[in-house]
Write a protein that holds these residues in place. Structure first.
Motif, PDB file in Angstrom:
ATOM      1  N   LEU B  97      32.131  28.000  30.418  1.00 11.19           N
ATOM      2  CA  LEU B  97      31.081  27.891  29.406  1.00 11.19           C
ATOM      3  C   LEU B  97      29.877  27.098  29.880  1.00 11.19           C
ATOM      4  O   LEU B  97      28.748  27.394  29.507  1.00 11.19           O
ATOM      5  CB  LEU B  97      31.645  27.238  28.135  1.00 11.19           C
ATOM      6  CG  LEU B  97      32.636  28.110  27.353  1.00 11.19           C
ATOM      7  CD1 LEU B  97      33.380  27.273  26.323  1.00 11.19           C
ATOM      8  CD2 LEU B  97      31.890  29.250  26.663  1.00 11.19           C
ATOM      9  N   THR B  98      30.136  26.063  30.676  1.00 14.35           N
ATOM     10  CA  THR B  98      29.033  25.145  30.975  1.00 14.35           C
ATOM     11  C   THR B  98      28.751  24.998  32.472  1.00 14.35           C
ATOM     12  O   THR B  98      27.802  24.300  32.826  1.00 14.35           O
ATOM     13  CB  THR B  98      29.327  23.740  30.405  1.00 14.35           C
ATOM     14  OG1 THR B  98      30.493  23.234  31.068  1.00 14.35           O
ATOM     15  CG2 THR B  98      29.589  23.775  28.925  1.00 14.35           C
ATOM     16  N   GLY B  99      29.562  25.623  33.327  1.00 19.33           N
ATOM     17  CA  GLY B  99      29.370  25.457  34.762  1.00 19.33           C
ATOM     18  C   GLY B  99      28.019  26.009  35.219  1.00 19.33           C
ATOM     19  O   GLY B  99      27.445  26.884  34.576  1.00 19.33           O
ATOM     20  N   ARG B 100      27.525  25.464  36.311  1.00 20.11           N
ATOM     21  CA  ARG B 100      26.236  25.905  36.832  1.00 20.11           C
ATOM     22  C   ARG B 100      26.296  27.334  37.333  1.00 20.11           C
ATOM     23  O   ARG B 100      25.373  28.115  37.154  1.00 20.11           O
ATOM     24  CB  ARG B 100      25.843  25.025  38.019  1.00 20.11           C
ATOM     25  CG  ARG B 100      24.884  23.936  37.672  1.00 20.11           C
ATOM     26  CD  ARG B 100      24.882  22.940  38.817  1.00 20.11           C
ATOM     27  NE  ARG B 100      24.487  21.635  38.343  1.00 20.11           N
ATOM     28  CZ  ARG B 100      23.348  21.053  38.668  1.00 20.11           C
ATOM     29  NH1 ARG B 100      22.511  21.667  39.463  1.00 20.11           N
ATOM     30  NH2 ARG B 100      23.042  19.868  38.206  1.00 20.11           N
ATOM     31  N   VAL B 104      32.988  33.958  37.617  1.00 21.59           N
ATOM     32  CA  VAL B 104      33.668  35.214  37.940  1.00 21.59           C
ATOM     33  C   VAL B 104      34.930  35.214  37.084  1.00 21.59           C
ATOM     34  O   VAL B 104      35.798  34.362  37.247  1.00 21.59           O
ATOM     35  CB  VAL B 104      34.050  35.272  39.435  1.00 21.59           C
ATOM     36  CG1 VAL B 104      34.675  36.621  39.767  1.00 21.59           C
ATOM     37  CG2 VAL B 104      32.825  35.007  40.296  1.00 21.59           C
ATOM     38  N   VAL B 105      34.959  36.112  36.129  1.00 13.95           N
ATOM     39  CA  VAL B 105      36.053  36.066  35.168  1.00 13.95           C
ATOM     40  C   VAL B 105      37.101  37.106  35.517  1.00 13.95           C
ATOM     41  O   VAL B 105      36.789  38.289  35.678  1.00 13.95           O
ATOM     42  CB  VAL B 105      35.523  36.316  33.740  1.00 13.95           C
ATOM     43  CG1 VAL B 105      36.649  36.166  32.736  1.00 13.95           C
ATOM     44  CG2 VAL B 105      34.399  35.345  33.418  1.00 13.95           C
ATOM     45  N   ASP B 106      38.295  36.631  35.675  1.00 16.01           N
ATOM     46  CA  ASP B 106      39.410  37.536  35.949  1.00 16.01           C
ATOM     47  C   ASP B 106      40.029  37.939  34.610  1.00 16.01           C
ATOM     48  O   ASP B 106      40.741  37.169  33.976  1.00 16.01           O
ATOM     49  CB  ASP B 106      40.444  36.822  36.831  1.00 16.01           C
ATOM     50  CG  ASP B 106      41.560  37.778  37.247  1.00 16.01           C
ATOM     51  OD1 ASP B 106      41.781  38.782  36.530  1.00 16.01           O
ATOM     52  OD2 ASP B 106      42.191  37.520  38.278  1.00 16.01           O
ATOM     53  N   LEU B 107      39.689  39.157  34.188  1.00 17.32           N
ATOM     54  CA  LEU B 107      40.135  39.614  32.870  1.00 17.32           C
ATOM     55  C   LEU B 107      41.650  39.586  32.734  1.00 17.32           C
ATOM     56  O   LEU B 107      42.197  39.239  31.697  1.00 17.32           O
ATOM     57  CB  LEU B 107      39.634  41.029  32.610  1.00 17.32           C
ATOM     58  CG  LEU B 107      38.189  41.125  32.102  1.00 17.32           C
ATOM     59  CD1 LEU B 107      37.778  42.587  31.985  1.00 17.32           C
ATOM     60  CD2 LEU B 107      38.067  40.436  30.744  1.00 17.32           C
ATOM     61  N   MET B 108      42.334  39.965  33.845  1.00 20.07           N
ATOM     62  CA  MET B 108      43.787  40.028  33.797  1.00 20.07           C
ATOM     63  C   MET B 108      44.368  38.639  33.551  1.00 20.07           C
ATOM     64  O   MET B 108      45.285  38.459  32.768  1.00 20.07           O
ATOM     65  CB  MET B 108      44.339  40.576  35.124  1.00 20.07           C
ATOM     66  CG  MET B 108      44.085  42.056  35.328  1.00 20.07           C
ATOM     67  SD  MET B 108      44.781  43.057  34.006  1.00 20.07           S
ATOM     68  CE  MET B 108      46.523  42.998  34.473  1.00 20.07           C
ATOM     69  N   GLY B 111      42.430  36.973  29.974  1.00 17.21           N
ATOM     70  CA  GLY B 111      42.596  37.631  28.683  1.00 17.21           C
ATOM     71  C   GLY B 111      41.402  37.402  27.775  1.00 17.21           C
ATOM     72  O   GLY B 111      40.253  37.510  28.205  1.00 17.21           O
ATOM     73  N   ASP B 112      41.674  37.046  26.518  1.00 19.62           N
ATOM     74  CA  ASP B 112      40.599  36.913  25.532  1.00 19.62           C
ATOM     75  C   ASP B 112      39.604  35.813  25.888  1.00 19.62           C
ATOM     76  O   ASP B 112      38.461  35.837  25.431  1.00 19.62           O
ATOM     77  CB  ASP B 112      41.199  36.629  24.140  1.00 19.62           C
ATOM     78  CG  ASP B 112      41.833  37.880  23.559  1.00 19.62           C
ATOM     79  OD1 ASP B 112      41.823  38.929  24.244  1.00 19.62           O
ATOM     80  OD2 ASP B 112      42.346  37.811  22.418  1.00 19.62           O
ATOM     81  N   ILE B 113      40.038  34.851  26.693  1.00 19.47           N
ATOM     82  CA  ILE B 113      39.127  33.772  27.086  1.00 19.47           C
ATOM     83  C   ILE B 113      37.879  34.343  27.753  1.00 19.47           C
ATOM     84  O   ILE B 113      36.776  33.824  27.586  1.00 19.47           O
ATOM     85  CB  ILE B 113      39.838  32.773  28.027  1.00 19.47           C
ATOM     86  CG1 ILE B 113      40.821  31.935  27.221  1.00 19.47           C
ATOM     87  CG2 ILE B 113      38.825  31.868  28.737  1.00 19.47           C
ATOM     88  CD1 ILE B 113      41.680  31.010  28.076  1.00 19.47           C
ATOM     89  N   ALA B 114      38.058  35.445  28.466  1.00 20.01           N
ATOM     90  CA  ALA B 114      36.922  36.061  29.158  1.00 20.01           C
ATOM     91  C   ALA B 114      35.807  36.409  28.182  1.00 20.01           C
ATOM     92  O   ALA B 114      34.621  36.358  28.528  1.00 20.01           O
ATOM     93  CB  ALA B 114      37.398  37.312  29.903  1.00 20.01           C
ATOM     94  N   ALA B 115      36.188  36.718  26.931  1.00 23.04           N
ATOM     95  CA  ALA B 115      35.184  37.118  25.945  1.00 23.04           C
ATOM     96  C   ALA B 115      34.244  35.967  25.596  1.00 23.04           C
ATOM     97  O   ALA B 115      33.151  36.174  25.070  1.00 23.04           O
ATOM     98  CB  ALA B 115      35.879  37.623  24.669  1.00 23.04           C
ATOM     99  N   LEU B 116      34.658  34.723  25.897  1.00 25.90           N
ATOM    100  CA  LEU B 116      33.808  33.571  25.574  1.00 25.90           C
ATOM    101  C   LEU B 116      32.622  33.444  26.541  1.00 25.90           C
ATOM    102  O   LEU B 116      31.654  32.732  26.250  1.00 25.90           O
ATOM    103  CB  LEU B 116      34.633  32.279  25.613  1.00 25.90           C
ATOM    104  CG  LEU B 116      35.695  32.123  24.506  1.00 25.90           C
ATOM    105  CD1 LEU B 116      36.555  30.894  24.787  1.00 25.90           C
ATOM    106  CD2 LEU B 116      35.042  32.007  23.137  1.00 25.90           C
ATOM    107  N   ALA B 117      32.711  34.148  27.680  1.00 25.08           N
ATOM    108  CA  ALA B 117      31.661  33.987  28.693  1.00 25.08           C
ATOM    109  C   ALA B 117      30.286  34.398  28.168  1.00 25.08           C
ATOM    110  O   ALA B 117      29.262  33.887  28.609  1.00 25.08           O
ATOM    111  CB  ALA B 117      32.006  34.780  29.945  1.00 25.08           C
TER     112      ALA B 117
END
Lengths: 407, 150
Positions: B97-100, B104-108, B111-117
């Motif tokens: 959420l806050t990194g510079r 790179v989001v690993d959907l597998m 999971g749903d956390i990826a949707a927060l990006a």
């Protein structure tokens, strides 16, 4: 809509209104938070810095005299515009918040344990927290007049809360979150009958209708410059001469002193007593220019135009499914607070922003009011005389987009 | 997808409408309250720790779609993790959420956390998404206290 109101010409006076946000024309409906500035104000401030900038009340040189003149003239101009007889009753402050703090600080010593301060539940935090701090220090009891379901002050309750122990009544002229215009003359009369001092927070009133402050009967009246189309960092505390004179200094230092010795000093009379240090000279000049501009537009025409816009917006937004309008007082300024059954105010605010529509979402610095209403917050569109019906239509279209996501 | 559809993905809207583990968790071993004073969002996170790992997590409170969805997603994501795993998960999400760096989001894996990006593109809303995670960290800290994201 009032066809004679020269809306296109007026909009052209506000440079920011022609910009785009996310590629769309800005629809600025956050005037309750701060208002936009006309070219006349921007130019007045810029001219001061370009041609007259100097410190005041100090130099014997020409520029300093010019700056002092400009600052003094600004005070006189503002006194005239807000309907008070004497410029010396107009104290320049940073804004409404500082004005309340100045009065609370000045009155503190007069309160005895058990004395009461009468407020209302619709107050902005700026007219709550300074009194809470005073109350804790002095053992004062705070009373809060409740509201009717429409969002008006419950006047019976207000009258009942005025009593022999009420030493001060402090209330807002217009609710920032609901738009309600309070019957301040009547409220002032009731409080005065109990021998209380009366302070009115006019931050949300001054931008919307013409005022003759001296006729309200109150002891103190205050507002912020930035909400009335002037610069930020400047505001006005008006006080009846005798009341102002009875207050001790708020901050101390240069410019507010008569004579300084090593161990003690004597202080000047108001307003200088309350303006320690170099004041916001350009702010005062800009604020005076704002009142000049507003008088040029015409207060009555502005007010009528805004009222028609409010009626139109209330109808259009109110007709959207799932919308609840919060605050349905008989007398309102151009403030439309609402909730949507399916979407939180912040989500509404974000989606509206992507359409270029700027509104405020949240508790509007009136958390006790939100608690009283049982709401976490509202979305608030607040209008000025430069807003248009087309902008209301854009607001409605953007709300339809919110509903497409959330319904 | 435009930015707004990135923010309000179906996964987020689903969690907002039907949040997982909403309600008081009884019994619970740890709790903390998270508050965002600027916008008024308020969340209470409760967890039950058993034999060194989180057996269950739940939340109550009120807030926008982003803060509710983030809390809901979190209660799914931390279930069964030990302290180290929870700390790692919180770190990953806060970095997301806050990194510079663009994450790179690993959907597998996420999971749903990826949707927060999608929140990254809306800076004023990032604190809505981080509230639940900061609150969980506070609940599991030595001295649980209420946290504020301002």
């Amino acid at each position: 809509m009032t066809s004679s109101f020269p809306i296109d010409r007026i909009r052209a006076d506000f440079p920011i209104l022609s910009r785009t946000i996310h590629g769309k024309p800005l629809v600025y409906l956050d005037n309750g938070a701060t208002s936009q500035k006309p070219r006349a104000v921007i130019d007045a401030v810029s001219r001061f810095f370009s041609e007259e900038n100097s410190n005041i009340h100090r130099g014997v040189h020409y520029l300093s005299m010019q700056a002092t003149d400009a600052y003094d003239r600004a005070r006189e101009r503002i006194a005239e515009a807000i309907g008070v007889a004497a410029a010396r009753e107009v104290v320049f402050v940073r804004g409404a918040t500082e004005a309340v703090n100045l009065v609370a600080h000045g009155l503190a010593e007069r309160f005895q344990p058990g004395d009461e301060i009468l407020l209302t539940v619709m107050e902005h935090h700026a007219n709550l927290v300074p009194w809470q701090i005073l109350a804790q220090k002095r053992g004062v009891i705070l009373r809060h007049a409740p509201l009717t379901p429409e969002g008006e002050i419950d006047m019976e309750a207000f009258a009942a809360l005025c009593g022999p122990k009420t030493r001060l009544a402090a209330f807002t002229h217009v609710s920032n979150a609901l738009g309600t215009v309070n019957p301040v003359v009547k409220m002032t009369r009731l409080a005065k009958q109990c021998g209380a001092l009366v302070l009115i927070d006019g931050a949300q009133a001054v931008p919307h209708f013409p005022l003759r402050i001296a006729e309200l009967g109150c002891d103190f009246y205050l507002f912020s410059g930035h909400k009335v189309f002037g610069p930020d960092g400047i505001g006005v505390l008006w006080g009846k001469w005798d009341e102002l004179k009875s207050l001790p200094p708020y901050q101390s230092g240069g410019d507010m002193i008569e004579r300084v010795h090593l161990t003690h000093s004597t202080f000047r009379e108001p307003p200088e007593r309350f303006e320690a240090g170099t004041p916001h000279i350009s702010g005062a000049i800009g604020l005076a220019a704002a009142f000049d501009y507003l008088e040029g537009v015409g207060w009555e025409a502005m007010h009528a135009f805004e009222q028609e816009l409010l009626a139109y917006a209330t109808e259009r937004v109110g007709n959207l499914g799932g919308i609840r309008i919060i605050g349905q007082a008989r007398e309102k300024v151009g403030v439309l607070s609402f909730t949507l059954a399916t979407a939180h105010p912040h989500d509404i605010g974000t989606i509206l922003d992507t359409e270029g529509v700027a509104i405020r979402a949240g508790h509007h610095c009136a958390q006790p009011l939100m608690e009283f209403l049982g709401l976490p917050g509202t979305a608030r569109a607040s209008f000025a005389f430069y807003n248009t019906r087309e902008e209301v239509d854009r607001l409605v279209q953007a709300l339809e987009k919110v509903k497409r996501y959330f319904d | 997808m435009d930015d707004l559809s990135d923010l309000y993905q179906d996964i987020i809207l689903g969690h907002n409408k039907r949040p997982h583990h909403y309600g008081e968790l009884n019994p619970h071993t740890h709790e903390a309250e998270g508050y965002n004073p600027l916008c008024g969002d308020r969340l209470c996170i409760q967890v039950r720790e058993k034999d060194g790992s989180l057996e269950a997590a739940g939340f109550t409170g009120e807030g926008c779609a982003i803060s509710k969805a983030s809390a809901s997603i979190m209660t799914d994501a931390v279930k069964g993790l030990d302290r180290e795993g929870v700390a790692k998960k919180i770190g990953e999400v806060l970095e997301l959420l806050t990194g510079r760096e663009e994450p790179v989001v690993d959907l597998m894996e996420q999971g749903d956390i990826a949707a927060l990006a999608g929140v990254r593109k809306f800076p004023p809303r990032v604190k809505c998404a981080t509230l639940a995670w900061h609150t969980l960290a506070a609940a599991l800290s030595e001295e649980p206290r209420s946290v504020s994201t301002e």
